[in-house]
Write a protein that holds these residues in place. Structure first.
Motif, PDB file in Angstrom:
ATOM      1  N   ARG A   1       0.860  -1.187   0.000  1.00 39.16           N
ATOM      2  CA  ARG A   1       0.000   0.000   0.000  1.00 39.16           C
ATOM      3  C   ARG A   1       0.893   1.232   0.000  1.00 39.16           C
ATOM      4  O   ARG A   1       1.817   1.351   0.807  1.00 39.16           O
ATOM      5  N   TYR A   2       0.599   2.148  -0.899  1.00 37.17           N
ATOM      6  CA  TYR A   2       1.347   3.391  -0.994  1.00 37.17           C
ATOM      7  C   TYR A   2       0.381   4.556  -0.787  1.00 37.17           C
ATOM      8  O   TYR A   2      -0.797   4.474  -1.174  1.00 37.17           O
TER       9      TYR A   2
ATOM     10  N   MET B   1       4.014  10.306  -8.097  1.00 39.66           N
ATOM     11  CA  MET B   1       4.985   9.433  -7.443  1.00 39.66           C
ATOM     12  C   MET B   1       5.449   8.381  -8.454  1.00 39.66           C
ATOM     13  O   MET B   1       4.907   8.292  -9.559  1.00 39.66           O
ATOM     14  N   THR B   2       6.441   7.607  -8.043  1.00 40.11           N
ATOM     15  CA  THR B   2       6.944   6.512  -8.875  1.00 40.11           C
ATOM     16  C   THR B   2       6.923   5.224  -8.069  1.00 40.11           C
ATOM     17  O   THR B   2       7.435   5.182  -6.948  1.00 40.11           O
TER      18      THR B   2
ATOM     19  N   THR C   1      -5.618   0.672  -8.051  1.00 40.05           N
ATOM     20  CA  THR C   1      -4.725  -0.485  -8.017  1.00 40.05           C
ATOM     21  C   THR C   1      -3.765  -0.409  -9.194  1.00 40.05           C
ATOM     22  O   THR C   1      -4.186  -0.211 -10.336  1.00 40.05           O
ATOM     23  N   VAL C   2      -2.477  -0.569  -8.880  1.00 39.11           N
ATOM     24  CA  VAL C   2      -1.440  -0.601  -9.909  1.00 39.11           C
ATOM     25  C   VAL C   2      -0.968  -2.051 -10.048  1.00 39.11           C
ATOM     26  O   VAL C   2      -0.694  -2.723  -9.049  1.00 39.11           O
ATOM     27  N   GLN C   3      -0.893  -2.503 -11.262  1.00 40.39           N
ATOM     28  CA  GLN C   3      -0.484  -3.880 -11.539  1.00 40.39           C
ATOM     29  C   GLN C   3       0.864  -3.878 -12.266  1.00 40.39           C
ATOM     30  O   GLN C   3       1.064  -3.127 -13.214  1.00 40.39           O
ATOM     31  N   ALA C   4       1.776  -4.701 -11.751  1.00 42.06           N
ATOM     32  CA  ALA C   4       3.077  -4.898 -12.395  1.00 42.06           C
ATOM     33  C   ALA C   4       3.074  -6.280 -13.042  1.00 42.06           C
ATOM     34  O   ALA C   4       2.856  -7.288 -12.367  1.00 42.06           O
ATOM     35  N   ARG C   5       3.308  -6.335 -14.358  1.00 47.80           N
ATOM     36  CA  ARG C   5       3.303  -7.581 -15.112  1.00 47.80           C
ATOM     37  C   ARG C   5       4.659  -7.769 -15.763  1.00 47.80           C
ATOM     38  O   ARG C   5       5.265  -6.810 -16.255  1.00 47.80           O
ATOM     39  N   ASP C   6       5.117  -9.022 -15.737  1.00 50.44           N
ATOM     40  CA  ASP C   6       6.365  -9.304 -16.441  1.00 50.44           C
ATOM     41  C   ASP C   6       6.051  -9.753 -17.869  1.00 50.44           C
ATOM     42  O   ASP C   6       4.891  -9.896 -18.259  1.00 50.44           O
ATOM     43  N   GLY C   7       7.105  -9.978 -18.638  1.00 50.47           N
ATOM     44  CA  GLY C   7       6.916 -10.351 -20.031  1.00 50.47           C
ATOM     45  C   GLY C   7       7.075 -11.831 -20.285  1.00 50.47           C
ATOM     46  O   GLY C   7       7.252 -12.239 -21.434  1.00 50.47           O
TER      47      GLY C   7
ATOM     48  N   THR D   1      -0.665  -3.653  -6.244  1.00 53.06           N
ATOM     49  CA  THR D   1      -0.488  -2.847  -5.043  1.00 53.06           C
ATOM     50  C   THR D   1      -1.525  -1.735  -5.088  1.00 53.06           C
ATOM     51  O   THR D   1      -2.021  -1.361  -6.160  1.00 53.06           O
ATOM     52  N   THR D   2      -1.860  -1.230  -3.927  1.00 52.88           N
ATOM     53  CA  THR D   2      -2.884  -0.198  -3.810  1.00 52.88           C
ATOM     54  C   THR D   2      -2.214   1.148  -3.583  1.00 52.88           C
ATOM     55  O   THR D   2      -1.305   1.274  -2.753  1.00 52.88           O
ATOM     56  N   VAL D   3      -2.675   2.126  -4.311  1.00 54.69           N
ATOM     57  CA  VAL D   3      -2.185   3.500  -4.156  1.00 54.69           C
ATOM     58  C   VAL D   3      -3.355   4.336  -3.652  1.00 54.69           C
ATOM     59  O   VAL D   3      -4.443   4.336  -4.249  1.00 54.69           O
ATOM     60  N   LEU D   4      -3.146   5.021  -2.529  1.00 58.20           N
ATOM     61  CA  LEU D   4      -4.159   5.892  -1.950  1.00 58.20           C
ATOM     62  C   LEU D   4      -3.712   7.334  -2.171  1.00 58.20           C
ATOM     63  O   LEU D   4      -2.734   7.795  -1.576  1.00 58.20           O
TER      64      LEU D   4
END
Length: 955
Positions: free
Chosen positions: A474-475, A490-491, A549-555, A564-567
Motif C-alpha cells: 500500500r502506498y 509518485m513513482t 490499483t497498480v499492476q506490475a506484469r512481467d513479459g 499494489t494499492t495506491v491511496l
C-alpha cells in the motif's frame, strides 16, 4: 576380464554424436537394457539389422499407450557405420563394414552404442551391441613368394625346419586352417599352433638325403582356410642340399615361459640363452639369432646378442596392446653345413596399473561440449548427461569407481556396466544459483590407484517463476487540489529477479470507477518506469481520496503479475468562499423584521453558512463590519447568531442596515458579505417565524450534540451519587446508635435547666414567598425567552386574587398549650391587614411558647431553600433550648428579621396605589404566598404536641 578389455579396445564408435534437443527428461524409472544383434561384414548400405520398436515392445507397453515414441542413437567414433531411424528404431548399415579393418584379428568384433527414447518425460535407455560376423573374403598368403632352405645332406630323419607362416585376415572358420606340401618322398610338413592360435608349418625330413643323388628340391607349400568356399595361398619352397656339419647346437630347453612386467625399462634382460655344440673349432662356435620367420614387431621390440644369447628389451611393451610375445631363436655353429638348434621363448607381459581411467561425458546440449543446460523448473531426477568410464588395465587395475563431486543438487546413477547417468537431486532455482560446476572422478582399484577428473558446467536456464514484487502493498501520496494536469505524483518500483523478458516489468492501472468515471481519466502511469501522473486538476470538494490499483506484469510466458494499492489524498486548499443560505439573500441583501420592544439578547436571526473547504479552511466566523455604530446589535462569532444588544425603543431609525461578513480561517482568508435591512415592528404578531421549517431547517449543530452528550454523562454521574447517598442513609437508619429514643429525649429535656420563658418574637418567624405553591424563579430580564410584560389592566384583579391566596395559608404553631394538629386558618373575607394583626397579637401575647425540638444530639433542621438570598432569614436553633443572649443565633440590639420583613415586605406588596412594583418601578412577578408549615415529632406515650422549631415561609 582381459578378453573383455580386448573387445572394448576393438570397438570403434561413429564420430558424429547426434545432437539431442535441449529438453528436460524425467528419468524416474529409466532402466538400462542391452540389445544384441549380428550382421555380416561387407553388407550393402541400407541393409536392415533390427527394429527396436518391435524388440523393446515389452518395455514400452508398460508406458502410456497414447505416447508416440522416437529413438535417438548416441554413437561415438568418426564413421557412422550404423544408422537408427527415429520413427521405429530401425537399425541399418550406414557405411560398408570391413571387419578386418574394424577389428583386425580379434575374434569378437562388435559395434556398441546407446539409444534413448523420446519424449524425454518417459526416457528409456537401451544399449545396443551389433556383432560383425566374418565372411571368407580374404585368402591366406605368404610374405615371400619363394622360401629358400638349405639342408645338409647329413641331416637325420626327423630333422625339422620351420617354414614361413601364412597370414589370413579372416577369423574363425575363415581363418588359416592348414598347410599342405607337394607330395614327395623326402619331406613332409607338420602343422603347429602357437600360443596365440596362429598356425605355422615345419618341414620334416622323412628320408636320408643324398646330395649326390639330388641337390635341389622345389615344393609348393599351400595354406588353406576352412571357409565356404575355402580359399588358399601358396609359396615355393626351394630346398638346397649341402654338405653338413655332423653336430648341431642344442639349447638347454626347447621352450621357455617368461613373465615380464610391462613397465620394465628399456634394456631389461629378458633371458640369457645357452646352447652347446660338441664340435670343435668353427663347427663348435655358436651364433644366436632370431629365426627368419619371426614378425617384424618382435624384431622392433626385442634384441638378441649373437654371441652371448642375451635377449633384451629395446621398446616398451604394453599389456593393453599385446599381452604376450612368442620368440623363435636359433643357435647355429660356424662350421660348414651347419644345422641350427631351435628353441621357443614365450614372453607374457604382466599388467601393471599404468593406465588412468577414461571418462566420456555425453551432455544433453546442442552447444558447447562442456556445458549442459537445464531449466530451473525441471523436476527432480531430470536427466543431465550420460557418463561412460573405461580403463585399459586388467583385473583390479581395470575396475573403476565413478563419483560425482560438486553439489548435493545432482547425483550419479549407474545404469549398466560402465555407464552412469547424472540426474538432478533437488529442484533448482536460478535466482539462487545460475551455474554449477560439476566434477566427475573415475578411480581404479589398482595399487597405487589412478584416477581421472573431468569437469563440466551446468547452467540453469531461467523460467518465469517469480512475479514482480512491490516494496509495499500500500502506498500513500498526497497532492494539493487545483494541480495542473500532467502533474507528477509518485513513482512505483517493482522488482523481478527473472532474466530477460521474464524480468521485464510493465506497469498499468487496473480499471475502476471513481464517482462514475474511469480511473484512467484521473491518473495515468508510465508502463516502463512506474511514474504516476495526474490527468486532471483535482478538486478536494469533489473527490478527497482516490484509491486505485497498480499492476506490475512481467513479459514471461505465462505472464505473472502483482498488484499494489495506491491511496491518493487530495489536500484541501482555501478555494471556496463561505456561502450564506439563511436568511435568504437577494442581491446580497436580506430583509429582516425586529420587534421594537425586544429585550437585550433577543435573537433576531441565525446565519446558516456553509464552506465546501475542510479543516481551518472551512471554519466559519461571523462579524458585523458596518452599520452598528450604536452597538444596538451583537453577532456571535461562532454560532453566527444576530441578537439585540440594547433596547431598540430609542433606535434612531425604523429601518437600519448593518453589514455582516462571513469569512473562513484559511491561510488566505475568503469572505462573503451580506447587507441586513432590519425593520422595527410594533406588533409581534406580524413577525415571521425565527426558524424556518421544512427543507430549509438547518442540520443539527455538532456543538449541540456535544452539549447533549456531556449533559447525559453528568446526569448519569448524578444518579450514581444519589444512589450512593441513599444506600448510606439506609445503613445509618439501621444502625442502632442513630435510633431515636423518646424516653431518653424526654428525660434529658426534663433534667435540662429551665429558664424563664419568653415570648416568641418576630425574629422567630421566617417568611418565604411562594408563587402558587412553588419556589419563585425570576427570569432574567435579558433572557431571549422572557415573556413580555402583562397588560396593566389585568394587574388589579390578579393582585386581589394572590393576596387572598397568601393570607389564606395555614399557620401551624407548636405549643405546650395547643392541642395536636392545631392550625389557625385565616378567613378569606378577612382583610389582609387584619389577618396579619391577629397573627402578631397572638404571638406578642405569649400564647404560644416555643420549645426545643431535638432528638438527643439530633436537632430538627429547617427546610433549606435553593435560593441563597432566602436562606439568610432562617432561624438556626443552637440546640440548647430557648434562645438566649448567649446563643449563637442571638445578637443583642439587632432588629428582628420579622420586623424588617413585615415592615418592608408588606409595605411593598400593598403600596398605596395598589400596584405591585419593585424599588425600580418595574413590574413584579405574580403576588407572593406565605405558608407556615408545622413540624411534628412523635411523642412518647402521650398526645403529640407540636413543637415550633422554626416558622418558615416556603414558596
Amino acid at each position: 576380464m582381459r578378453g573383455t578389455m580386448k573387445q572394448t579396445k576393438g570397438i570403434i564408435f561413429s564420430s558424429a554424436l547426434f545432437k539431442l534437443l535441449l529438453l528436460v527428461a524425467i528419468t524416474r524409472g529409466a532402466t538400462g537394457k542391452t540389445l544384441k544383434y549380428k550382421v555380416y561384414e561387407e553388407q550393402r548400405v541400407g541393409t536392415v539389422i533390427a527394429r527396436l520398436k518391435e524388440d523393446v515392445a515389452g518395455v514400452l507397453s508398460k508406458l502410456p499407450g497414447s505416447l508416440t515414441f522416437r529413438f535417438r542413437a548416441m554413437q561415438r567414433g568418426s564413421t557412422p557405420f550404423l544408422s537408427v531411424r527415429e520413427e521405429d528404431g530401425e537399425i541399418s548399415i550406414g557405411t560398408k563394414i570391413d571387419r578386418e579393418k574394424l577389428c583386425e584379428k580379434n575374434v569378437n568384433c562388435s559395434i556398441e552404442f546407446d539409444v534413448v527414447t523420446l519424449p524425454t518425460e518417459y526416457l528409456q535407455l537401451f544399449h545396443v551391441e551389433v556383432e560383425v560376423l566374418d565372411i571368407n573374403d580374404n585368402s591366406p598368403h605368404f610374405s615371400r613368394a619363394i622360401v629358400p632352405i638349405e639342408i645338409s645332406e647329413s641331416a637325420s630323419v626327423g630333422t625339422r625346419i620351420p617354414l614361413d607362416g601364412a597370414v589370413d585376415a579372416d577369423v574363425g572358420e575363415n581363418s588359416l586352417n592348414t598347410y599342405s606340401l607337394t607330395p614327395n618322398n623326402f619331406f613332409k610338413i607338420e602343422v603347429r599352433t602357437r600360443t596365440d592360435g596362429a598356425k605355422y608349418a615345419e618341414l620334416v625330413v622323412i628320408r636320408d638325403l643324398d646330395r649326390e643323388v639330388q641337390q635341389n628340391y622345389q615344393l609348393q607349400l599351400t595354406a588353406s582356410d576352412n571357409g565356404v568356399p575355402p580359399k588358399s595361398g601358396s609359396t615355393l619352397v626351394k630346398i638346397s642340399i649341402s654338405d653338413s656339419n655332423d653336430n648341431s647346437p642344442v639349447f638347454d630347453e626347447q621352450a621357455y615361459m617368461i613373465n615380464f612386467m610391462e613397465n620394465s625399462p628399456l634394456g631389461t634382460l629378458i633371458i640369457d640363452l645357452n646352447a652347446t655344440d660338441p664340435d670343435e673349432g668353427t663347427n663348435g662356435k655358436i651364433v644366436y639369432a632370431f629365426s627368419s620367420h619371426v614378425s617384424p614387431k618382435i624384431l622392433e621390440t626385442f634384441k638378441i646378442n649373437p654371441e652371448s644369447g642375451h635377449i633384451t628389451l629395446i621398446k616398451k611393451v604394453d599389456f593393453e596392446s599385446t599381452a604376450s610375445y612368442e620368440l623363435d631363436v636359433q643357435a647355429q655353429d660356424l662350421g660348414p653345413n651347419s644345422i641350427p638348434g631351435l628353441c621357443k621363448i614365450v614372453v607374457k607381459v604382466v599388467d601393471v596399473n599404468d593406465n588412468k581411467p577414461e571418462i566420456n561425458i555425453n551432455l544433453m546440449t546442442p552447444g558447447k561440449e562442456e556445458v549442459a543446460y537445464i531449466s530451473e523448473g525441471a523436476p527432480v531426477d531430470t536427466f543431465i548427461a550420460l557418463v561412460r568410464v573405461d580403463d585399459s588395465d586388467a583385473g583390479l587395475n581395470g575396475e573403476v569407481v565413478c563419483r560425482l563431486h560438486g553439489h548435493g543438487h545432482f547425483r550419479l546413477q549407474k545404469t549398466y556396466e560402465k555407464n552412469y547417468m547424472i540426474l538432478t537431486n533437488v529442484s533448482l532455482d536460478r535466482e539462487k544459483r545460475s551455474e554449477y560446476s560439476l566434477t566427475v572422478i573415475a578411480e581404479d582399484r589398482g595399487s597405487p590407484s589412478l584416477s581421472t577428473i573431468k569437469h563440466f558446467t551446468v547452467q540453469v536456464l531461467d523460467e518465469n517463476d517469480n512475479p514482480p514484487r512491490f516494496e509495499k502493498s500500500r502506498y500513500e501520496v498526497f497532492k494539493s487540489e487545483n494541480n495542473s494536469p500532467g502533474a507528477y505524483l509518485m513513482t512505483l518500483v517493482a522488482s523481478d529477479p527473472d532474466l530477460g523478458t521474464n524480468g521485464q516489468i510493465t506497469y498499468s492501472i487496473v480499471d475502476a470507477l471513481v464517482q462514475g468515471s474511469p480511473i484512467s481519466t484521473y491518473v495515468t502511469i508510465d508502463p516502463s518506469n512506474g511514474a504516476i501522473y495526474a490527468l486532471r486538476s483535482f478538486d478536494h470538494e469533489d473527490v478527497s481520496r482516490i484509491a486505485f490499483t497498480v499492476q506490475a506484469r512481467d513479459g514471461g510466458n505465462p505472464v505473472l503479475s502483482t498488484n499494489t494499492t495506491v491511496l491518493l489524498t487530495v489536500l484541501d486548499e482555501n478555494d471556496n468562499p463561505p456561502i450564506i443560505h439563511s436568511p435568504s439573500l437577494r442581491n446580497h441583501t436580506a430583509e429582516l423584521s425586529v420587534w421594537k420592544y425586544a429585550s437585550p439578547g433577543q435573537l433576531i436571526t441565525v446565519l446558516k453558512v456553509t464552506d465546501r473547504d475542510t479543516g481551518t479552511n472551512g471554519e466559519i466566523s461571523c462579524a458585523i463590519v458596518g452599520g452598528n455604530e450604536d452597538r444596538l446589535f451583537v453577532m456571535d462569532v461562532r454560532r453566527c447568531e444576530l441578537r439585540t444588544n440594547a433596547s431598540l425603543e430609542q433606535a434612531p431609525r425604523e429601518v437600519m442596515e448593518i453589514r455582516v461578513e462571513v469569512q473562513d480561517r484559511g491561510t488566505i482568508r475568503l469572505a462573503t458579505g451580506a447587507l441586513f435591512r432590519l425593520s422595527l415592528q410594533e406588533n409581534m404578531d406580524i413577525l415571521p417565524p425565527l426558524y424556518p421549517t421544512g427543507s430549509s431547517q438547518a442540520q443539527l449543530d455538532l456543538s449541540l450534540i456535544v452539549i447533549i452528550s456531556l449533559g447525559a454523562v453528568c446526569a448519569l454521574l448524578l444518579i450514581v451519587m444519589v444512589m450512593f447517598a441513599t444506600a448510606r442513609c439506609n445503613r445509618e437508619k439501621k444502625d442502632p446508635r442513630h435510633n431515636y429514643n423518646c424516653r431518653v429525649a424526654e428525660s434529658s429535656y426534663q433534667n435540662h435547666p429551665k429558664k424563664p420563658a419568653r415570648q416568641i418574637h418576630k425574629a422567630d418567624i421566617t417568611l418565604v414567598p411562594t408563587i402558587n405553591g412553588t419556589l419563585p424563579v425570576r427570569a432574567h430580564p435579558r433572557s431571549p425567552s422572557a415573556s413580555p410584560a402583562p397588560d396593566r389592566g389585568t394587574l388589579g384583579s390578579r393582585q386581589s386574587h394572590h393576596s387572598r391566596q397568601s393570607l389564606n395559608s395555614l399557620v401551624t404553631i407548636s405549643s405546650n398549650h395547643v392541642a395536636e394538629n392545631f392550625a389557625l386558618e385565616l378567613a378569606h373575607a378577612t382583610p389582609p391587614v387584619e389577618q396579619v394583626s391577629q397573627l402578631l397579637s397572638m404571638l406578642h401575647q405569649g400564647q404560644y411558647q416555643p420549645r426545643p425540638s431535638f432528638r438527643g444530639n439530633k436537632y430538627t433542621r429547617s427546610y433549606r431553600y435553593a435560593l441563597n438570598e432566602m436562606d439568610k432569614f432562617s432561624l438556626k436553633d443552637s440546640g440548647r433550648g430557648d434562645s438566649e443572649a448567649g446563643d449563637s443565633d442571638y445578637e443583642p440590639g439587632r432588629e428582628s428579621p420579622m420586623d424588617r420583613l413585615l415592615g418592608e415586605g408588606f409595605t411593598e406588596i400593598y403600596a398605596p396605589d395598589g400596584q405591585h412594583r419593585t424599588h425600580a418601578g418595574t413590574p413584579l412577578a405574580p403576588p407572593i404566598h406565605h405558608t407556615f408549615i408545622p413540624h411534628h415529632r412523635p411523642s412518647c406515650g402521650r398526645t403529640n404536641v407540636p413543637t415550633v422549631s422554626r416558622l418558615q415561609a416556603v414558596s
